[in-house]
Motif scaffolding. Structure first.
Motif, PDB file in Angstrom:
ATOM      1  N   GLU A 161     -26.131  65.663  34.039  1.00  0.00           N
ATOM      2  CA  GLU A 161     -26.698  64.371  33.645  1.00  0.00           C
ATOM      3  C   GLU A 161     -26.905  64.293  32.131  1.00  0.00           C
ATOM      4  O   GLU A 161     -27.910  63.768  31.636  1.00  0.00           O
ATOM      5  CB  GLU A 161     -28.025  64.113  34.381  1.00  0.00           C
ATOM      6  CG  GLU A 161     -27.869  64.024  35.896  1.00  0.00           C
ATOM      7  CD  GLU A 161     -29.186  63.711  36.578  1.00  0.00           C
ATOM      8  OE1 GLU A 161     -30.219  63.663  35.877  1.00  0.00           O
ATOM      9  OE2 GLU A 161     -29.171  63.493  37.806  1.00  0.00           O
ATOM     10  N   TRP A 162     -25.922  64.807  31.392  1.00  0.00           N
ATOM     11  CA  TRP A 162     -25.962  64.771  29.929  1.00  0.00           C
ATOM     12  C   TRP A 162     -24.723  64.053  29.408  1.00  0.00           C
ATOM     13  O   TRP A 162     -23.606  64.341  29.833  1.00  0.00           O
ATOM     14  CB  TRP A 162     -26.004  66.182  29.359  1.00  0.00           C
ATOM     15  CG  TRP A 162     -25.955  66.197  27.843  1.00  0.00           C
ATOM     16  CD1 TRP A 162     -27.000  66.033  26.984  1.00  0.00           C
ATOM     17  CD2 TRP A 162     -24.790  66.397  27.024  1.00  0.00           C
ATOM     18  NE1 TRP A 162     -26.568  66.098  25.679  1.00  0.00           N
ATOM     19  CE2 TRP A 162     -25.218  66.326  25.678  1.00  0.00           C
ATOM     20  CE3 TRP A 162     -23.438  66.627  27.304  1.00  0.00           C
ATOM     21  CZ2 TRP A 162     -24.324  66.485  24.603  1.00  0.00           C
ATOM     22  CZ3 TRP A 162     -22.549  66.766  26.242  1.00  0.00           C
ATOM     23  CH2 TRP A 162     -23.001  66.701  24.909  1.00  0.00           C
ATOM     24  N   VAL A 163     -24.922  63.132  28.525  1.00  0.00           N
ATOM     25  CA  VAL A 163     -23.823  62.389  27.916  1.00  0.00           C
ATOM     26  C   VAL A 163     -23.867  62.613  26.411  1.00  0.00           C
ATOM     27  O   VAL A 163     -24.944  62.494  25.797  1.00  0.00           O
ATOM     28  CB  VAL A 163     -23.928  60.879  28.223  1.00  0.00           C
ATOM     29  CG1 VAL A 163     -22.804  60.108  27.540  1.00  0.00           C
ATOM     30  CG2 VAL A 163     -23.898  60.637  29.726  1.00  0.00           C
ATOM     31  N   PRO A 164     -22.756  62.980  25.794  1.00  0.00           N
ATOM     32  CA  PRO A 164     -22.764  63.174  24.335  1.00  0.00           C
ATOM     33  C   PRO A 164     -23.105  61.882  23.618  1.00  0.00           C
ATOM     34  O   PRO A 164     -22.877  60.782  24.152  1.00  0.00           O
ATOM     35  CB  PRO A 164     -21.322  63.625  24.035  1.00  0.00           C
ATOM     36  CG  PRO A 164     -20.518  63.126  25.178  1.00  0.00           C
ATOM     37  CD  PRO A 164     -21.416  63.182  26.374  1.00  0.00           C
ATOM     38  N   PRO A 165     -23.665  61.965  22.412  1.00  0.00           N
ATOM     39  CA  PRO A 165     -24.011  60.746  21.671  1.00  0.00           C
ATOM     40  C   PRO A 165     -22.771  59.899  21.386  1.00  0.00           C
ATOM     41  O   PRO A 165     -21.760  60.409  20.914  1.00  0.00           O
ATOM     42  CB  PRO A 165     -24.634  61.279  20.373  1.00  0.00           C
ATOM     43  CG  PRO A 165     -24.159  62.691  20.261  1.00  0.00           C
ATOM     44  CD  PRO A 165     -23.974  63.187  21.656  1.00  0.00           C
TER      45      PRO A 165
END
Length: 315
Positions: A161-165
């Protein structure tokens, strides 16, 4: 050396002229007329459409339009967008640093990944490390950049549940956020070039370290580090510099995809939007700007040749 530099610099003006002719002519060969189509969709009568074209100077002969465009370029005026009326120069110069930063980081990553691994592989041919490095290089050449970039966004979002900036911030406003934003696209864009550099360094070093002057350097009692860095790698680096220089155009082309995927408002994304909107002024000015940039990079590569190999500068 001065004569060598002067000969290369004197080739710049005619090359720019040829590039401008090709860009201007190619844009005019595109089928259709975006301005006429948009005005027709808006219900503008044919007579008014002709008047608007005349006001914009689009009814004049192509030769006049070309020299008018070149005159504007000589004054630093790249023209205005037909539809939005924005200054092309303002939008291009706002986007240029983003593309340059992406390209520079990609080249730095490619050099950091390619040259040390290529040297290790060449100094230990046939070893397990050599096998791993060559396998990774083949993978770097085979995996499409856009596919890998998409996976780096989608998979972490699903698994952790991590999205790069994906929102651009300038280096002045937020240095850490800016570098973090560029890390993934620059790394993805550098893999193919890094693999190419690795294979080139390996093949050139394997050829150079068998040369007589390298055996002579070893026979004189020089350390292996000095033999590799001062004698072997300097000569092996000339084809590597060629590969890096010629890859600049490829990196700029790949930046169109990377900037679109990672939300970077650079020249690649600007060009994509201009093509979609059929903004002729924007397209031809940005393409010319990119062409001149690539030409200057190739000029720099020629000058580096003269530094690495004195025989070239006096040839």
């Amino acid at each position: 050396m001065n004569e060598y530099v002067m000969r290369r610099v004197l080739l710049v003006p005619p090359t720019v002229f040829i590039i401008s002719l090709i860009v201007f002519g190619s844009i005019r060969l595109l089928p259709g007329d975006a301005l006429d189509d948009r005005l027709a969709e808006a219900g503008v009568p044919a007579e008014d459409r002709l008047k608007i074209r005349a006001d914009l100077g689009l009814d004049r002969p192509l030769v006049e339009q070309y020299f008018d465009w070149m005159g504007g370029l000589a004054r630093g005026d790249l023209g205005d967008s037909i539809f939005s009326k924005d200054s092309v120069r303002t939008r291009a110069w706002r986007a240029l640093p983003i593309t340059v930063e992406l390209g520079v980081l990609s080249i730095m990553f490619a050099i950091i990944l390619g040259i040390p691994t290529g040297l290790i592989s060449a100094l230990k041919p046939g070893s397990f490390i050599d096998l791993i490095v060559r396998t990774l290089a083949i993978g770097g050449l085979s995996i499409p950049n856009f596919w890998l970039a998409t996976l780096l966004i989608v998979l972490p979002a699903i698994w952790w549940e991590w999205v790069p900036p994906l929102t651009y911030v300038s280096f002045v406003d937020d240095p850490i956020g800016n570098v973090t934003l560029f890390l993934l696209p620059a790394l993805v864009l550098s893999l193919r070039l890094g693999a190419t550099v690795m294979r080139m360094v390996r093949s050139e070093m394997l050829e150079v370290i068998r040369a007589d002057y390298v055996r002579t350097a070893r026979a004189k009692g020089l350390t292996e580090y000095r033999v590799v860095t001062r004698h072997a790698f300097r000569n092996a680096a000339i084809p590597v510099v060629t590969v890096i220089g010629l890859s600049v155009a490829t990196l700029l082309g790949g930046s169109v995809i990377m900037e679109s995927i990672f939300g970077l408002p650079g020249l690649g994304r600007l060009m994509l939007e201009a093509i979609r909107e059929r903004e002729f002024e924007m397209i031809q000015s940005v393409v010319l700007l990119v062409g001149v940039f690539v030409m200057l990079v190739n000029l720099s590569v020629d000058l580096v040749y003269g530094f690495l190999n004195p025989q070239i500068r006096y040839g």
